[in-house]
Design a protein around this motif. Structure first.
Motif, PDB file in Angstrom:
ATOM      1  N   ASP A  88       0.837  -1.136  -0.105  1.00 52.13           N
ATOM      2  CA  ASP A  88       0.056  -0.121   0.056  1.00 52.13           C
ATOM      3  C   ASP A  88       0.822   1.268  -0.045  1.00 52.13           C
ATOM      4  O   ASP A  88       1.498   1.514   1.129  1.00 52.13           O
ATOM      5  CB  ASP A  88      -1.007   0.091   1.374  1.00 52.13           C
ATOM      6  CG  ASP A  88      -1.923   0.967   1.280  1.00 52.13           C
ATOM      7  OD1 ASP A  88      -1.643   2.098   0.592  1.00 52.13           O
ATOM      8  OD2 ASP A  88      -2.815   0.826   1.984  1.00 52.13           O
ATOM      9  N   SER A  90       0.198   4.229  -0.259  1.00 51.74           N
ATOM     10  CA  SER A  90      -0.435   5.448   0.512  1.00 51.74           C
ATOM     11  C   SER A  90      -0.043   5.482   1.890  1.00 51.74           C
ATOM     12  O   SER A  90       0.070   6.267   2.361  1.00 51.74           O
ATOM     13  CB  SER A  90      -1.917   5.452   0.197  1.00 51.74           C
ATOM     14  OG  SER A  90      -2.558   4.318   0.606  1.00 51.74           O
ATOM     15  N   LYS A  91       0.092   4.062   2.256  1.00 56.40           N
ATOM     16  CA  LYS A  91       0.289   3.901   3.768  1.00 56.40           C
ATOM     17  C   LYS A  91       2.053   3.636   4.154  1.00 56.40           C
ATOM     18  O   LYS A  91       2.362   3.619   4.948  1.00 56.40           O
ATOM     19  CB  LYS A  91      -0.503   2.934   4.612  1.00 56.40           C
ATOM     20  CG  LYS A  91      -2.063   3.291   4.428  1.00 56.40           C
ATOM     21  CD  LYS A  91      -2.985   2.180   5.037  1.00 56.40           C
ATOM     22  CE  LYS A  91      -4.400   2.457   5.057  1.00 56.40           C
ATOM     23  NZ  LYS A  91      -5.068   1.345   5.659  1.00 56.40           N
TER      24      LYS A  91
END
Length: 221
Positions: A88, A90-91
């Motif tokens: 991920d 974004s994280k």
């Protein structure tokens, strides 16, 4: 009422479809790992089919699909693509990390009665991220090759007794060359028998020059 989101490992059994080619009686095995949202047939056509005939005679070649399907649904057909793991961006963390495919591929090789000390890994893009991590996580694997990928040195396992090659196109628009080289420099402090080869090619895709070099390298390991 508060909702709690949790995760547990339920040890599910995942099927792996694969292509087998090369020399079934060979003393060495080449495990080929495709990129994100690819499949075994694609990496066979773009890499394995183009390797020198001597390479196909030297190795039993196994080309599995990734463990996580990414179906592309069309009105009359479903095209199956696969991933080895999910990161991920974004994280900055793994939704499904590399240990899942490593365990699955180890079981895959054991089921086929392939001895780990005969295995060399070659991975492209996402498969290239996975290759050295898998080699460092399973005792006995001979070598890993990472093509157009970075190296997550922080994910390396305990096994350091394997050879490694990183191959990267300097004009790669998908995985930046500078990041790839910097991560290799860190890897080399841990895996002493490691090499890096770059090409003045402006593409993430494999080119004839890459294939020719990889064929020569595979014939020497």
């Amino acid at each position: 009422m508060e909702n709690n989101t949790s995760r547990i490992n339920v040890q599910t059994t995942l099927p792996i479809d694969y292509i087998e080619m090369g020399n079934k009686n060979a003393k060495q095995t080449l495990l080929v790992l495709h990129g994100f949202a690819q499949n075994a047939q694609q990496i066979k056509e773009t890499l394995v089919d183009k390797l020198a005939d001597e390479v196909k005679d030297k190795f039993q070649i196994l080309i599995p699909n990734g463990i996580l399907p990414i179906p592309k649904i069309r009105p009359k057909v479903i095209h199956y693509r696969y991933s080895w793991y999910f990161f991920d961006h974004s994280k900055g963390s793994y939704h499904i990390d590399m240990q899942a495919p490593i365990m699955a591929l180890e079981n895959f090789l054991n089921t086929l009665n392939v001895s780990m000390d005969t295995v060399s890994l070659i991975g492209y893009s996402q498969g290239g991220y996975l290759a050295p991590i898998m080699a460092s996580s399973i005792s006995g694997i001979k070598s890993s090759i990472a093509i157009n990928s970075n190296t997550r040195v922080d994910k390396l396992g305990q096994n350091k007794d394997f050879t490694h090659l990183s191959v990267h196109n300097e004009g790669d628009p998908v995985v930046e060359y500078e990041n790839s080289f910097k991560s290799f420099e860190k890897l080399k402090t841990i895996i002493s028998n490691a090499q890096y080869k770059s090409f003045k090619i402006n593409s993430h895709e494999l080119q004839e020059e890459n294939i020719k070099y990889l064929s020569s390298y595979l014939l020497e390991i």
